[in-house]
Design a protein around this motif. Structure first.
Motif, PDB file in Angstrom:
ATOM      1  N   ASP A  49       0.815  -1.215   0.000  1.00  0.00           N
ATOM      2  CA  ASP A  49       0.000   0.000   0.000  1.00  0.00           C
ATOM      3  C   ASP A  49       0.851   1.269   0.000  1.00  0.00           C
ATOM      4  O   ASP A  49       0.345   2.361   0.209  1.00  0.00           O
ATOM      5  N   ILE A  51       2.637   2.427   2.178  1.00  0.00           N
ATOM      6  CA  ILE A  51       2.785   3.079   3.481  1.00  0.00           C
ATOM      7  C   ILE A  51       4.250   3.011   3.860  1.00  0.00           C
ATOM      8  O   ILE A  51       4.810   3.942   4.436  1.00  0.00           O
ATOM      9  N   ARG A  71      -0.668   8.851  -3.662  1.00  0.00           N
ATOM     10  CA  ARG A  71      -1.399   8.166  -2.603  1.00  0.00           C
ATOM     11  C   ARG A  71      -2.893   8.108  -2.911  1.00  0.00           C
ATOM     12  O   ARG A  71      -3.561   7.133  -2.652  1.00  0.00           O
ATOM     13  N   ARG A  72      -3.389   9.196  -3.435  1.00  0.00           N
ATOM     14  CA  ARG A  72      -4.807   9.282  -3.722  1.00  0.00           C
ATOM     15  C   ARG A  72      -5.224   8.265  -4.779  1.00  0.00           C
ATOM     16  O   ARG A  72      -6.241   7.608  -4.649  1.00  0.00           O
ATOM     17  N   ALA A  75      -5.245   4.947  -3.212  1.00  0.00           N
ATOM     18  CA  ALA A  75      -6.382   4.783  -2.296  1.00  0.00           C
ATOM     19  C   ALA A  75      -7.679   4.488  -3.045  1.00  0.00           C
ATOM     20  O   ALA A  75      -8.608   3.928  -2.489  1.00  0.00           O
ATOM     21  N   MET A  99     -14.719   8.163   6.258  1.00  0.00           N
ATOM     22  CA  MET A  99     -13.342   8.444   5.830  1.00  0.00           C
ATOM     23  C   MET A  99     -12.987   7.636   4.588  1.00  0.00           C
ATOM     24  O   MET A  99     -12.203   8.078   3.756  1.00  0.00           O
TER      25      MET A  99
ATOM     26  N   ASN B 244      -9.549  15.158   9.523  1.00  0.00           N
ATOM     27  CA  ASN B 244     -10.394  14.076  10.046  1.00  0.00           C
ATOM     28  C   ASN B 244      -9.731  12.726   9.827  1.00  0.00           C
ATOM     29  O   ASN B 244      -9.679  11.897  10.726  1.00  0.00           O
ATOM     30  N   VAL B 245      -9.251  12.516   8.605  1.00  0.00           N
ATOM     31  CA  VAL B 245      -8.659  11.229   8.269  1.00  0.00           C
ATOM     32  C   VAL B 245      -7.379  11.012   9.085  1.00  0.00           C
ATOM     33  O   VAL B 245      -7.094   9.912   9.558  1.00  0.00           O
ATOM     34  N   ASN B 247      -6.783  11.805  12.015  1.00  0.00           N
ATOM     35  CA  ASN B 247      -7.097  11.387  13.388  1.00  0.00           C
ATOM     36  C   ASN B 247      -7.024   9.874  13.547  1.00  0.00           C
ATOM     37  O   ASN B 247      -6.758   9.368  14.630  1.00  0.00           O
ATOM     38  N   ALA B 248      -7.234   9.146  12.444  1.00  0.00           N
ATOM     39  CA  ALA B 248      -7.221   7.683  12.531  1.00  0.00           C
ATOM     40  C   ALA B 248      -5.803   7.132  12.572  1.00  0.00           C
ATOM     41  O   ALA B 248      -5.618   5.931  12.671  1.00  0.00           O
ATOM     42  N   GLU B 251      -0.748   5.795   9.400  1.00  0.00           N
ATOM     43  CA  GLU B 251      -0.788   4.727   8.404  1.00  0.00           C
ATOM     44  C   GLU B 251      -2.143   4.658   7.707  1.00  0.00           C
ATOM     45  O   GLU B 251      -2.221   4.547   6.487  1.00  0.00           O
ATOM     46  N   THR B 252      -3.200   4.728   8.504  1.00  0.00           N
ATOM     47  CA  THR B 252      -4.531   4.705   7.909  1.00  0.00           C
ATOM     48  C   THR B 252      -4.717   5.906   6.997  1.00  0.00           C
ATOM     49  O   THR B 252      -5.240   5.780   5.883  1.00  0.00           O
ATOM     50  N   LYS B 254      -2.483   7.532   5.361  1.00  0.00           N
ATOM     51  CA  LYS B 254      -1.743   7.305   4.111  1.00  0.00           C
ATOM     52  C   LYS B 254      -2.524   6.365   3.202  1.00  0.00           C
ATOM     53  O   LYS B 254      -2.643   6.591   2.010  1.00  0.00           O
ATOM     54  N   SER B 255      -3.062   5.297   3.807  1.00  0.00           N
ATOM     55  CA  SER B 255      -3.775   4.321   2.978  1.00  0.00           C
ATOM     56  C   SER B 255      -5.038   4.928   2.379  1.00  0.00           C
ATOM     57  O   SER B 255      -5.558   4.431   1.401  1.00  0.00           O
ATOM     58  N   LEU B 256      -5.532   6.017   2.974  1.00  0.00           N
ATOM     59  CA  LEU B 256      -6.725   6.668   2.424  1.00  0.00           C
ATOM     60  C   LEU B 256      -6.362   7.820   1.485  1.00  0.00           C
ATOM     61  O   LEU B 256      -7.222   8.593   1.084  1.00  0.00           O
ATOM     62  N   GLY B 257      -5.082   7.933   1.173  1.00  0.00           N
ATOM     63  CA  GLY B 257      -4.692   8.885   0.144  1.00  0.00           C
ATOM     64  C   GLY B 257      -4.256  10.253   0.634  1.00  0.00           C
ATOM     65  O   GLY B 257      -4.147  11.185  -0.151  1.00  0.00           O
ATOM     66  N   VAL B 258      -4.005  10.391   1.940  1.00  0.00           N
ATOM     67  CA  VAL B 258      -3.550  11.689   2.450  1.00  0.00           C
ATOM     68  C   VAL B 258      -2.029  11.713   2.462  1.00  0.00           C
ATOM     69  O   VAL B 258      -1.391  10.776   2.924  1.00  0.00           O
TER      70      VAL B 258
END
Ligand SMILES: Nc1ncnc2c1ncn2[C@@H]1O[C@H](COP(=O)(O)OP(=O)(O)OP(=O)(O)O)[C@@H](O)[C@H]1O
Ligand SMILES: [Mg+2]
Lengths: 270, 361
Positions: A49, A51, A71-72, A75, A99, B244-245, B247-248, B251-252, B254-258
């Motif tokens: 991923d 990371i 990254r986007r 994702a 999210m 918001n993202v 806050n998780a 690693e999370t 990053k995995s969500l694209g931030v």
């Protein structure tokens, strides 16, 4: 969607954690990653991923190099469920699942996002926690919420790091069924790191057995989960049987247990 | 099929209501702030009613609709626009900026103790001001501007040091906070050293600067702060969903694209910049940046898309309210507002923490 991993190497410090890992995963397939604690399962998943950034090798997602994607973009294709997680500030479960829509929508949340979130929450039967604070959930409930978040991403590849480790037996089966159904019907793929060899044997199409950062064995469950492999990798003697639902593994005793006994003095209480 | 779609509909309704409450809270704050500004403008040596205040304000904002007779309007125009509004607007904009910076710092460092001053920013500003007051050296022209420019430049210097070191060592929350603490000690010690060698009058000047007050208000500094606030707020609200993202966990996120590191560093620079622009005019006003985000989070939850504007408005209300009390309670003496905010903010915060039963962070 096809995931092709070739010659991945990774180090945290000086010691290599992943050594030349190569594997391939096709559409509608579940790949089970097994191996003892510290074998490198989580590390491998994080490398896929982006990371973590591997030192060498390549990871191709439908022929596209992950390293060169933002990254986007990643994702939008890959959903990741971490082994553990908790937020710092309180966030509701609904917002936590929402999210997962971030890579697709950005700032606002459209009706479609809300709809999708409600849908996956219903699928995983977590709608009754919707407005609870995520941090106050039990370990198993958190795991389901994190899975819901990954599903809300509508990914083509799911990366799951021990998605069932905190679940009771009913929820273990339920979650694995959900994962399998989604993989089959949506035509996606999943990589699942998992400690439970029985679940692995039953739900994975292919298994990869990691040992000290390298692939020790790979292929169909029958060829990977053998008495010899389990003894060598886990140091456990186990019975491997074929049942009506596929293989099952019954651990008998640690292979070195008798040796341990000899070196130890037990004093009786009496 | 029936029962399934029912639960989904209920869920969506619940969530819509939940969002509605947050928006309502923001609207209430806006109305309250407008009333408080009107009320604050009536207080002072010359008495004037709230109605006259609003008329005086509207006359300038909407010159085509002259509402009252010219002669009496002339007087209230001077009182409101020349004497009272600059101070009120400085309170409002400073409160907004400090509270926003605090919300952002807490979000990017994932730390409930973070505030605009956590990263050694206050110490840096104080050092800059002390340098100007005691040694008379620094950037800018002599006199008042020297202090302002120095405070600003040293604040930005501190954040650039954090930026560079964190960029090099990995921009994790822990790393940034530790660098901030190290900087804070360094600057505090340097300030103390200067004070030790300064003469009593100068030291008093330094101490007074550090109290933080709105006495140096003028339309020009209000304009500068407003412009900076407008630009920085736009950026931060735009990034609010990424907060918001975040806050998780990194690693999370990053995995969500931030793009986690970049978001953290840029937002820190933006928040420090807002803080620097404010405290160089007002001195150190503590507590607003720490407490306002917490109060809002307790009331409307942690969704930064709503938390940022709400906290920003609450900051304005609290700072303006505190200043209004500070200049009337033992008038004609005006207590520096920085003392007031900490004095009343502390117990209020205690009360809120004790009252809140649910696990908070
Ligand atoms: N951040 C880190 N820094 C240094 N070493 C690390 C770090 N994270 C993991 N390791 C090491 O890398 C190795 C592989 O860790 P990894 O988490 O991938 O194992 P795993 O197979 O997921 O184990 P488990 O089954 O316990 O989850 C371990 O030896 C671990 O100690
Ligand atoms: Mg692991």
């Amino acid at each position: 969607m096809k995931l092709k991993i070739t010659g991945i190497t990774f180090k945290y410090a000086s010691e290599p954690i992943l050594k030349n890992v190569t594997m391939e995963l096709g559409k509608r397939e579940i790949l089970g990653l097994i191996g003892p604690n510290g074998a490198g399962k989580s590390t491998l998943i994080k490398c896929i991923d982006k990371i973590l950034k591997p030192l060498g090798g390549s990871i191709l997602l439908d022929g596209q190099e992950i390293r060169k994607m933002t990254r986007r973009e990643i994702a939008k294709h890959i959903g990741y469920v971490p082994q553990t997680s908790s937020g710092c500030f309180p966030a509701t479960v609904f917002d936590t699942v929402l999210m997962g829509r971030y890579p697709r929508t950005g700032w606002g949340s459209s009706d479609r996002d809300i709809e999708k979130v409600a849908e996956v929450m219903e699928l995983l039967k977590i709608e009754r926690f919707a407005l609870r604070n995520f941090n106050t959930l039990s370990g198993g409930e958190k795991q389901k919420v994190m899975l819901a978040r990954a599903l809300a991403q509508e990914p083509k590849v799911l990366l799951l790091d021990e998605p069932t480790s905190n679940l009771d037996i009913k929820h273990q089966l339920e979650v694995m069924e959900v994962i399998r159904d989604i993989v089959r019907y949506k035509g996606i793929s999943a990589v699942v790191a998992i400690h439970d060899l029985n679940l692995a044997a039953r739900y994975a199409d292919k298994l990869v057995m990691l040992h000290k950062g390298g692939i020790f064995a790979g292929g169909y469950p029958e060829s990977v989960l053998t008495y010899e492999n389990i003894k060598k990798i886990y140091g456990v003697e186990a019975e491997v049987k074929k049942g009506p639902y596929g293989l099952y593994v019954l651990p008998l005793k640690p292979a070195s247990y008798s040796a341990v006994m000899e070196n130890r003095v037990f004093t009786s209480v009496e | 099929m029936g029962s399934e779609s029912v639960s989904k509909t209920v869920l969506k309704e619940q969530y819509t209501k939940f969002i509605g409450k947050k928006i309502l809270f923001i609207v209430v704050l806006v109305i309250f702030l407008i009333l408080l500004m009107g009320f604050a403008a009536t207080l002072g040596s010359a008495s004037i009613t709230m109605k006259e205040v609003y008329i005086a304000i509207l006359r300038r904002l909407l010159p085509n609709f002259a509402i009252s007779k010219p002669l009496e309007a002339e007087l209230s125009d001077i009182i409101v626009w020349r004497l009272r509004l600059p101070r009120i607007m400085l309170g409002v904009t400073a409160g907004m900026g400090l509270a926003t910076a605090g919300t952002v710092m807490q979000a990017i460092l994932r730390n409930p103790l973070a505030s605009p001053f956590t990263l050694g920013i206050a110490s840096a500003a104080s050092f800059g001001a002390t340098l100007a007051i005691i040694l008379g050296i620094g950037f800018g022209f002599a006199g008042g501007t020297l202090v302002v420019a120095n405070a600003f430049i040293f604040t930005m210097l501190a954040s650039i040091i954090i930026f560079t070191l964190a960029n090099y060592k990995g921009a994790t929350p822990g790393m940034m906070i530790l660098i901030g603490i190290a900087l804070s000690f360094t600057f505090s010690a340097s300030t103390s050293l200067l004070q030790f060698f300064g003469d009593p009058e100068e030291v008093a000047g330094v101490v007074f600067w550090m109290f933080g007050c709105l006495g140096r208000a003028s339309w020009s500094n209000v304009t500068v702060i407003s412009l900076v606030l407008l630009i920085c707020m736009s950026y931060l609200i735009w990034k609010s969903k990424e907060f918001n993202v975040l806050n998780a966990g990194d690693e999370t996120a990053k995995s969500l694209g931030v793009n986690v590191e970049q978001l953290r560093l840029v937002s820190m620079l933006v928040a420090s910049f807002v803080t620097a622009v404010i405290i160089c005019f007002t001195g150190i006003i503590g507590f607003i940046g720490l407490v306002c985000p917490h109060i809002c989070r307790m009331l409307i939850g942690g969704d930064n898309r709503f938390l940022l504007p709400a906290s920003c408005l609450l900051g304005a209300v609290v700072l303006l309210g505190a200043d209004t009390v500070a200049r009337t309670i033992i008038s004609p003496v005006i207590i520096p507002v920085g003392i007031m905010t900490s004095f009343f903010g502390g117990p209020l915060f205690f009360y809120l923490l004790m009252r809140k039963r649910e696990e908070y962070w």
